[in-house]
Design a protein around this motif. Structure first.
Motif, PDB file in Angstrom:
ATOM      1  N   LYS A 177      19.097   7.127  -5.879  1.00  0.00           N
ATOM      2  CA  LYS A 177      17.938   7.054  -6.762  1.00  0.00           C
ATOM      3  C   LYS A 177      16.969   5.968  -6.296  1.00  0.00           C
ATOM      4  O   LYS A 177      15.749   6.176  -6.237  1.00  0.00           O
ATOM      5  N   LEU A 178      17.528   4.800  -5.946  1.00  0.00           N
ATOM      6  CA  LEU A 178      16.695   3.687  -5.483  1.00  0.00           C
ATOM      7  C   LEU A 178      16.022   4.009  -4.148  1.00  0.00           C
ATOM      8  O   LEU A 178      14.882   3.602  -3.909  1.00  0.00           O
ATOM      9  N   GLU A 179      16.737   4.714  -3.280  1.00  0.00           N
ATOM     10  CA  GLU A 179      16.150   5.081  -1.989  1.00  0.00           C
ATOM     11  C   GLU A 179      14.958   6.018  -2.174  1.00  0.00           C
ATOM     12  O   GLU A 179      13.945   5.914  -1.473  1.00  0.00           O
ATOM     13  N   ILE A 180      15.095   6.942  -3.145  1.00  0.00           N
ATOM     14  CA  ILE A 180      13.979   7.853  -3.432  1.00  0.00           C
ATOM     15  C   ILE A 180      12.788   7.061  -3.981  1.00  0.00           C
ATOM     16  O   ILE A 180      11.637   7.282  -3.586  1.00  0.00           O
ATOM     17  N   GLU A 181      13.096   6.117  -4.899  1.00  0.00           N
ATOM     18  CA  GLU A 181      12.027   5.287  -5.465  1.00  0.00           C
ATOM     19  C   GLU A 181      11.370   4.430  -4.387  1.00  0.00           C
ATOM     20  O   GLU A 181      10.148   4.261  -4.377  1.00  0.00           O
ATOM     21  N   LYS A 182      12.205   3.878  -3.490  1.00  0.00           N
ATOM     22  CA  LYS A 182      11.671   3.044  -2.410  1.00  0.00           C
ATOM     23  C   LYS A 182      10.754   3.856  -1.504  1.00  0.00           C
ATOM     24  O   LYS A 182       9.683   3.392  -1.088  1.00  0.00           O
TER      25      LYS A 182
ATOM     26  N   ASP B 174       6.983   3.003  -0.877  1.00  0.00           N
ATOM     27  CA  ASP B 174       6.497   2.762   0.492  1.00  0.00           C
ATOM     28  C   ASP B 174       5.250   3.599   0.778  1.00  0.00           C
ATOM     29  O   ASP B 174       4.290   3.106   1.393  1.00  0.00           O
ATOM     30  N   LYS B 175       5.274   4.843   0.327  1.00  0.00           N
ATOM     31  CA  LYS B 175       4.103   5.702   0.527  1.00  0.00           C
ATOM     32  C   LYS B 175       2.902   5.156  -0.245  1.00  0.00           C
ATOM     33  O   LYS B 175       1.779   5.139   0.262  1.00  0.00           O
TER      34      LYS B 175
ATOM     35  N   GLU C 168      -2.257   2.127  -0.513  1.00  0.00           N
ATOM     36  CA  GLU C 168      -2.974   0.978  -1.081  1.00  0.00           C
ATOM     37  C   GLU C 168      -3.424   0.019   0.015  1.00  0.00           C
ATOM     38  O   GLU C 168      -4.543  -0.509  -0.031  1.00  0.00           O
ATOM     39  N   GLN C 169      -2.552  -0.209   0.996  1.00  0.00           N
ATOM     40  CA  GLN C 169      -2.907  -1.098   2.097  1.00  0.00           C
ATOM     41  C   GLN C 169      -4.066  -0.538   2.902  1.00  0.00           C
ATOM     42  O   GLN C 169      -4.970  -1.271   3.324  1.00  0.00           O
TER      43      GLN C 169
END
Length: 335
Positions: free
Chosen positions: A109-114, A118-119, A124-125
Motif C-alpha cells: 500500500k505504501l509503495e503504491i502511495e509512494k 513521486d509522480k 510539481e517540480q
C-alpha cells in the motif's frame, strides 16, 4: 474423567441442560444449531463471561482439556491467501505469519502511495522550474531595459549584467519594502541626472530642521499646580477669586514700606489696605511660589529661543527642488 457437563443460559441452551456419561469415549451428534459448537467452545474457554452459568463435573484439576474445533483452527493455523489449503501450525506461528502478511500488505500500500507521490512531485517540480525560469526571464528584462547606451540607471546593475542567475539571486535577496515606493523610475532618473553628468546642478545647502523642545515640554513642573502659601490668612479668599495672577499684579501698586493708616486698594479703590492685609498677601506669594514662577519664566525663554531657531519656510522655498518635495517638507515641518 468428565462425568457431567452443565449448560445454562448460553446460545441455544436457554434453560439448564445436563449431559451425563460414564464412558471415556463419547460421540455427540445432532443437527445444525442444536448446540454442538457451544458445548465444545465451553470446554475450550470455560472462563469466558458468557459461560458463567455452566460447569463441568468429574474433571481432575491437574488435567487439561484439549478441544479441536473451528476456534482452535482459527487461532493455531495460518493459511496464506495465495496458497489455499496449506497451513502453518501453532498459535505463535500463526500470529507471526499474520503480522508478516499484514506488514507485506501495508508495504504494498505504501509503495503504491509512494509511486503516486513521486509522480506528483515530478509534476510539481516541473511546474516550479518553469515558474522560476519565467521569473528569471522577467528579472533579466531589467538588465535589457536599463543597461547600455545612455541609460542612467545602469550603474545599479554593475556585477550582475553578465548572468541571468546572478541577477535573479541578487534581486530576490533584497529586503522587501514595507510600503509601496512613492517615486517612479522616471522620478529616479530625473533625480540622478540632476546630480550627475553634464546636467548636474548644485543646490544651496538646506539647514536641518530640528526641534529639541521636547526636553522643555517634559519638565515635571508642567504637571504641577502652582499655588501660594495655603497657611496665609488670605489664601482661601484668593482661591475663591480664582485669579492669583491678578492679585500678584496688584502688589506693585501697594506700598513697599509699612504704612501708618489704611491705603487705597488698587482693586476696589477704597482705603482697605492695612499693614496686616499687606503682609498676608505678600506671605501668600512665598519663596516656593516665586521659585516655581521663575522656573516657568526660564522655560518660556528657552522654548522661545528654540522656536526662533527653526529655519524660515522661505529659505526652503527658494530651493529649486522645493516643489518636488513640498509635500514631504510640509509633513516634516508640521511634526
Amino acid at each position: 474423567m468428565i462425568t457431567k457437563i452443565n449448560l445454562n443460559n448460553v446460545a441455544s441452551y436457554k434453560s439448564p441442560t445436563a449431559l451425563e456419561t460414564d464412558k471415556k469415549v463419547n460421540l455427540i451428534y445432532g443437527l445444525n444449531g442444536t448446540g454442538k459448537s457451544t458445548l465444545s467452545n465451553f470446554l475450550n474457554k470455560q472462563t469466558e463471561e458468557k459461560f458463567k452459568n455452566c460447569s463441568v463435573d468429574g474433571l481432575d484439576e491437574n488435567k487439561e482439556i484439549l478441544v479441536y474445533n473451528q476456534s482452535f483452527i482459527q487461532e493455531n493455523f495460518f493459511e496464506p491467501e495465495n496458497l489455499k489449503g496449506i497451513f502453518t501450525l501453532s498459535k505463535e506461528n500463526k500470529e507471526a505469519e499474520t503480522k508478516i502478511s499484514n506488514a507485506k500488505k501495508e508495504i504494498e500500500k505504501l509503495e503504491i502511495e509512494k509511486e503516486t507521490k513521486d509522480k506528483e512531485f515530478v509534476i510539481e517540480q516541473s511546474s516550479i522550474n518553469q515558474k522560476t525560469e519565467n521569473a528569471k526571464n522577467t528579472v533579466w528584462k531589467i538588465k535589457t531595459d536599463y543597461s547600455g547606451g545612455d541609460r542612467v540607471l545602469e550603474f545599479c546593475l554593475e556585477g550582475y549584467k553578465g548572468s541571468k542567475d546572478n541577477l535573479f539571486s541578487y534581486i530576490i535577496g533584497l529586503p522587501k519594502p514595507d510600503q509601496k515606493p512613492t517615486k517612479s523610475i522616471d522620478d529616479l532618473k530625473k533625480d540622478l541626472q540632476s546630480i550627475s553628468g553634464n546636467n548636474a546642478e548644485k543646490y544651496p545647502y538646506l539647514p536641518k530642521i530640528s526641534f529639541p523642545a521636547q526636553i522643555v515640554e517634559n519638565e515635571p513642573i508642567f504637571t504641577k499646580q502652582i499655588v501660594g502659601n495655603e497657611n496665609s490668612s488670605v489664601s482661601q479668599l484668593i482661591k475663591e477669586l480664582g485669579n492669583s495672577d491678578w492679585i500678584k499684579t496688584g502688589l506693585q501698586y501697594l506700598p513697599t514700606e509699612p504704612i501708618k493708616e489704611n491705603e487705597i486698594c488698587p482693586f476696589c479703590q477704597e482705603k482697605t489696605i492695612s499693614n496686616t492685609l499687606l503682609e498676608s498677601i505678600k506671605n501668600y506669594f512665598d519663596a516656593s511660589y516665586e521659585a516655581d514662577i521663575s522656573f516657568l519664566k526660564a522655560f518660556l525663554a528657552e522654548y522661545s529661543l528654540i522656536i526662533e531657531s527653526i529655519p524660515s519656510k522661505a529659505i526652503f522655498e527658494t530651493n529649486p527642488k522645493f516643489e518636488t518635495n513640498k509635500k514631504d517638507f510640509e509633513i516634516k515641518r508640521l511634526k
